[in-house]
Design a protein around this motif. Structure first.
Motif, PDB file in Angstrom:
ATOM      1  N   LYS A   1       0.844  -1.201   0.000  1.00 11.86           N
ATOM      2  CA  LYS A   1       0.000   0.000   0.000  1.00 11.86           C
ATOM      3  C   LYS A   1       0.879   1.250   0.000  1.00 11.86           C
TER       4      LYS A   1
ATOM      5  N   THR B   1       3.358  -0.631   4.705  1.00 15.15           N
ATOM      6  CA  THR B   1       1.994  -1.071   4.940  1.00 15.15           C
ATOM      7  C   THR B   1       1.572  -1.915   3.738  1.00 15.15           C
TER       8      THR B   1
ATOM      9  N   ASP C   1      -1.495  -4.143   1.778  1.00 16.69           N
ATOM     10  CA  ASP C   1      -2.937  -4.244   1.603  1.00 16.69           C
ATOM     11  C   ASP C   1      -3.339  -5.720   1.627  1.00 16.69           C
TER      12      ASP C   1
ATOM     13  N   SER D   1      -8.982 -10.445   6.384  1.00 19.43           N
ATOM     14  CA  SER D   1      -8.756  -9.131   5.770  1.00 19.43           C
ATOM     15  C   SER D   1      -9.957  -8.188   5.855  1.00 19.43           C
TER      16      SER D   1
ATOM     17  N   THR E   1      -4.924  -4.215   6.682  1.00 21.69           N
ATOM     18  CA  THR E   1      -3.509  -3.942   6.435  1.00 21.69           C
ATOM     19  C   THR E   1      -2.635  -4.685   7.439  1.00 21.69           C
TER      20      THR E   1
ATOM     21  N   LYS F   1       1.609  -4.331   8.855  1.00 15.04           N
ATOM     22  CA  LYS F   1       2.677  -3.325   8.887  1.00 15.04           C
ATOM     23  C   LYS F   1       4.019  -3.942   9.261  1.00 15.04           C
TER      24      LYS F   1
END
Length: 189
Positions: free
Chosen positions: A53, A70, A72, A102, A107, A109
């Motif tokens: 992302k 990050t 997706d 999801s 997201t 990280k």
């Protein structure tokens, strides 16, 4: 006149020192970067991709000193199966609560915590990886060359409460899915 030259020289040296120690953040081009995943099971494996992302690498001069990314999780895709032959079912299962959930956790990280130079252009990084709002440390090597960075991460999914099909928790015989999955990351910045 001599004093003016001395002041000018001191100013040049001071500015050179400041610019040499300044940090530069380089934004990763998410569209040109790629994250490929591999998940293995007793009877084979599956492969796919997942989209970045956003992300950035931080440098002090030419030395890598930080990074954060990050991913997706809603973009997880299976690439080793054809449409209509189980691809959609597996993608749905990977996005379901059994795996990455999801819908709730859109997201994941990765935040670099410590970085040590290993060799020319190669660094050993310890980072915090957050999947499904669970954070654990992970250590990996990353190679930075010009405007490209590459790494391979091995992630133990059970540390993130992803236990489906794990022989560590269930007697699943030849339907076991290995706890570790692999991420092959190619970043362009």
């Amino acid at each position: 006149m001599k004093q003016l030259k001395s002041i000018a020289l001191a100013l040049v040296v001071a500015l050179g020192t400041v610019s040499a120690t300044a940090q530069t953040t380089k934004k990763v081009d998410a569209a040109k970067s790629k994250i490929a995943w591999v998940g293995k099971k007793v009877t084979g494996q599956h492969e796919g991709v997942i989209n970045l992302k956003e992300g950035a690498l931080v440098f002090k001069g030419k030395k890598l000193v930080g990074g954060n990314f990050t991913v997706d999780m809603t973009s997880i895709t299976v690439t080793d199966m054809e449409a209509g032959k189980g691809k959609e079912k597996l993608e749905g299962h990977l996005k379901a609560d059994d795996f990455f959930g999801s819908d709730k956790f859109a997201t994941s990280k990765l935040v670099f915590k410590t970085i040590a130079a290993k060799s020319t252009n190669t660094y050993t990084v310890t980072a915090d990886l957050t999947i499904k709002d669970i954070t654990n440390p992970i250590t990996f090597d990353i190679v930075v060359n010009k405007n490209v960075a590459t790494t391979k991460l091995i992630v133990d999914r059970t540390k993130y409460d992803i236990k489906y099909g794990s022989k560590s928790f269930f007697d699943v015989g030849d339907k076991a899915i290995y706890d570790d999955f692999e991420l092959n990351v190619h970043l362009k910045f």
